[in-house]
Design a protein around this motif. Sequence first.
Motif, short mmCIF file in Angstrom:
data_model
loop_
_atom_site.label_atom_id
_atom_site.label_comp_id
_atom_site.label_asym_id
_atom_site.label_seq_id
_atom_site.Cartn_x
_atom_site.Cartn_y
_atom_site.Cartn_z
N GLY A 26 25.40 -60.30 -9.80
CA GLY A 26 24.02 -60.67 -9.56
C GLY A 26 23.02 -59.72 -10.18
O GLY A 26 23.30 -59.04 -11.16
N ASN A 29 16.86 -58.17 -8.11
CA ASN A 29 15.77 -58.96 -7.52
C ASN A 29 15.69 -60.31 -8.23
O ASN A 29 16.38 -60.55 -9.24
N LEU A 30 14.84 -61.16 -7.72
CA LEU A 30 14.74 -62.54 -8.20
C LEU A 30 14.28 -62.62 -9.65
O LEU A 30 14.82 -63.39 -10.44
N LEU A 33 17.03 -61.57 -11.97
CA LEU A 33 18.03 -62.64 -12.06
C LEU A 33 17.58 -63.71 -13.03
O LEU A 33 18.33 -64.15 -13.90
N ARG A 84 10.32 -72.33 -5.86
CA ARG A 84 10.53 -72.20 -4.43
C ARG A 84 10.29 -73.57 -3.81
O ARG A 84 9.25 -74.18 -4.03
N SER A 89 14.80 -70.33 -2.80
CA SER A 89 14.45 -70.02 -4.19
C SER A 89 15.53 -70.57 -5.11
O SER A 89 16.71 -70.58 -4.77
N VAL A 108 19.34 -69.65 -5.31
CA VAL A 108 19.55 -68.20 -5.29
C VAL A 108 19.89 -67.80 -3.87
O VAL A 108 19.30 -68.29 -2.91
N LYS A 109 20.86 -66.93 -3.76
CA LYS A 109 21.23 -66.41 -2.44
C LYS A 109 21.39 -64.91 -2.54
O LYS A 109 21.63 -64.36 -3.62
N GLU A 110 21.22 -64.25 -1.43
CA GLU A 110 21.41 -62.81 -1.40
C GLU A 110 22.80 -62.51 -0.85
O GLU A 110 23.22 -63.09 0.16
N ARG A 114 22.18 -58.10 -3.30
CA ARG A 114 21.92 -58.52 -4.68
C ARG A 114 21.58 -60.01 -4.70
O ARG A 114 22.05 -60.78 -3.87
N GLN A 115 20.78 -60.43 -5.64
CA GLN A 115 20.43 -61.83 -5.82
C GLN A 115 21.48 -62.46 -6.73
O GLN A 115 21.75 -61.95 -7.82
N GLN A 116 22.06 -63.56 -6.26
CA GLN A 116 23.11 -64.24 -7.02
C GLN A 116 22.83 -65.74 -7.06
O GLN A 116 22.17 -66.29 -6.18
#
Length: 129
Positions: A26, A29-30, A33, A84, A89, A108-110, A114-116
Amino acid sequence: MIVLLAGLATWLGVICYSIATEPPKGAPNLQALRADVQKALRDEDGDTLQNLFDEDTVSDGYAGSYVKKLGPKPVASLQAVVKRQYGASFVVVSGTAGQRPLCTAWQVKEKDGRQQLDGVAPAWNLCSG
């Protein structure tokens, strides 16, 4: 015997070092990513793209297969944006692959701070309007 033990110790050291220095999955942050997805697709780099997904949501060859399906030429006017919707997100990739319009959305998931990307397709269409 000593040479064998030294060789084994060296091999174990190399394995441990490669595991310890492997980049985390990941992005931090968003926005990072989003930028990493866009760069991986523009560079046609399936390995880097694969590293942006939660490994529990895609198969090992998912990103490489996705990049191959884009065709022999890079995607024209490719862009990745963050949307969003419904409290979640998404990274939405759009552009033109050959003569075909392209649009793919990944939630997107945390995970582990980490954002993945989540490889499961969203339940609604984020590519229109």
